[in-house]
Design an enzyme around this catalytic site. Structure first.
Site, PDB file in Angstrom:
ATOM      1  N   HIS A   1       0.799  -1.233   0.000  1.00 45.88           N
ATOM      2  CA  HIS A   1       0.000   0.000   0.000  1.00 45.88           C
ATOM      3  C   HIS A   1       0.828   1.277   0.000  1.00 45.88           C
ATOM      4  CE1 HIS A   1      -0.051   1.234   4.402  1.00 45.88           C
ATOM      5  NE2 HIS A   1       0.450   0.024   4.511  1.00 45.88           N
TER       6      HIS A   1
ATOM      7  N   CYS B   1      -0.163  10.328  19.467  1.00 46.28           N
ATOM      8  CA  CYS B   1      -1.092  10.508  20.568  1.00 46.28           C
ATOM      9  C   CYS B   1      -0.967   9.315  21.509  1.00 46.28           C
ATOM     10  CB  CYS B   1      -2.501  10.622  20.024  1.00 46.28           C
ATOM     11  SG  CYS B   1      -3.641  11.253  21.236  1.00 46.28           S
TER      12      CYS B   1
END
Ligand code: PLP
Length: 395
Positions: free
Chosen positions: A201, A326
């Site tokens: 990908h 995060c």
């Protein structure tokens, strides 16, 4: 709807329409199992052979040296675990401080299991400390695993030279080339690389397919034990459509590379970067610019939050990514920028733009029009910017 300006190609890429067209028959009429004895399945096996040849050609490898996997992460895990299984008496592994989590987190897990791990440092430009690397090697080292190019900064490690030196010491060498494959010319014959990981990908192929290059003669034990697929090196019925898609994507990537297509991509990247640096104060590029992927730039905008920039770019349909991760609710600058010693005020406001062969000059113009006012607006609201400016003016 606003037009999409997709500058996040190191995260994933659009499937090339020719790749999709090549894949589709394997989800409809050509559904045979390539392991079957009948010619219906055999016809599919022939397409897998072609895909293996296409991928081998991109890498300067032999088709037999290609093992299809499900993704880059699986290839990384397979390579590293295979070396540990093959040399059980050797309990030391070496990597760098700036690896993708696919390698970094595996090393950390292995460390908890009692293996000795070395994370080689990089300098402020993201360059590997070669002395520290070579000094860390010993009789006990089972594998050295280093990324070919960094996903955040695009900085390229000198894999050809390092792999040869590591091989001279009789140590297995693996490279995570997920970001390098298709963007840099690679000729594995000329390297000491034993194993190389790549992912579909990232090269305009589908998700859910990757490959491991396994140099002939390299000791190996499979991660996925099962059927005899991939010559017993990776069990499980082949993801036929995705394999065919990866083969086609490799063929197209090779054509693009051979035609010098990345010159145009790097010109667009350089124009984006230079115009931002010249027009927006307190900005800098993360990582050395000399040995870098042609499509990537990581730019630090001091005293603003990367996430705020991303959200405002998103309102104009512009996709990029930040240099933060995060973790447990707090926005920590990425381990890559921290390893390079990028100051907190810069790392926090770092944005990665990653282009592709589909990126147009008009898209870069749009970013150059929208971005400077966004930074100016965010800085007006930033207490850090205000106090830095007050300091600069002696207030
Ligand atoms: N290694 C690098 C350098 C990457 O950039 C990525 C994906 O971002 C991976 C490994 C993981 O690849 P995959 O998403 O195919 O598992």
């Amino acid at each position: 709807m606003t037009n999409l300006v997709y500058l996040d190609n190191n995260a994933t890429t659009k499937v090339d329409p020719l790749v999709l067209a090549a894949m589709l028959p394997f989800f409809s009429e050509q559904y045979g199992n390539p392991s079957s004895m009948h010619s219906f399945g055999g016809a599919v096996a022939a397409h897998i052979r072609t895909a293996r040849e296409q991928l081998a050609h991109l890498l300067g490898a032999a088709p037999d040296e290609i093992v299809f996997t499900s993704c880059g992460t699986e290839s990384d895990s397979t390579a590293i675990r295979a070396a540990l299984d093959s040399y059980p008496a050797k309990r030391h592994l070496v990597t760098s401080r700036v690896e993708h989590p696919a390698v970094k987190n595996l090393f950390e897990a292995l460390s908890k299991k009692g293996y000795r791990t070395t994370f080689v440092p990089v300098d402020g430009q993201g360059r590997l400390d070669l002395d520290a690397l070579y000094d860390s090697l010993s009789e006990e080292t089972a594998i050295v695993s280093l990324m070919w190019a960094n996903n955040e900064t695009g900085v390229i490690f000198p894999i050809e030279e390092v792999s040869r030196r590591v091989k001279e010491r009789g140590i297995v060498f693996h490279t995570d080339a997920v970001q390098a494959v298709g963007k840099l010319p690679i000729d594995l014959e000329k390297t000491g690389v034993d194993m190389l990981s790549l992912s579909g990908h990232k090269i305009h192929g589908p998700k859910g397919i990757g490959a491991l290059y396994l140099r002939k003669g390299t000791k190996f034990s499979p991660f996925m034990i099962g059927g005899h697929q991939e010559k017993g090196r990776r069990g499980g019925t082949e993801n036929t459509g995705a394999i065919v898609g990866l083969g086609k994507a490799a063929e197209l990537a090779k054509q693009h590379l051979d035609a010098g297509g990345y010159r145009g991509v790097s010109e667009l990247r350089d124009r984006l970067e230079e115009t931002i640096l010249a027009g927006v104060p307190n900005t800098m590029v993360n990582g050395g610019r000399e040995h870098r992927l042609p499509n990537t730039t990581s730019i630090a905008f001091e005293y603003v939050e990367g996430e705020a920039i991303l959200l405002m770019l998103n309102e104009h349909g512009i996709c990029a990514s930040s240099g933060s991760a995060c973790t447990s609710g707090s926005l920590e600058p990425s381990h890559v920028l921290r390893a390079m010693g990028v100051p907190f005020t810069a790392a926090h406001g770092s944005i990665r733009f990653s282009l592709s062969r589909y990126t147009t000059a008009g898209e870069i113009d749009l970013v150059l029009e929208k971005l400077p006012p966004i930074i100016a607006r965010l800085r007006e609201m930033s207490p850090f910017w205000k106090s830095a400016n007050a300091d600069a003016h002696g207030k």
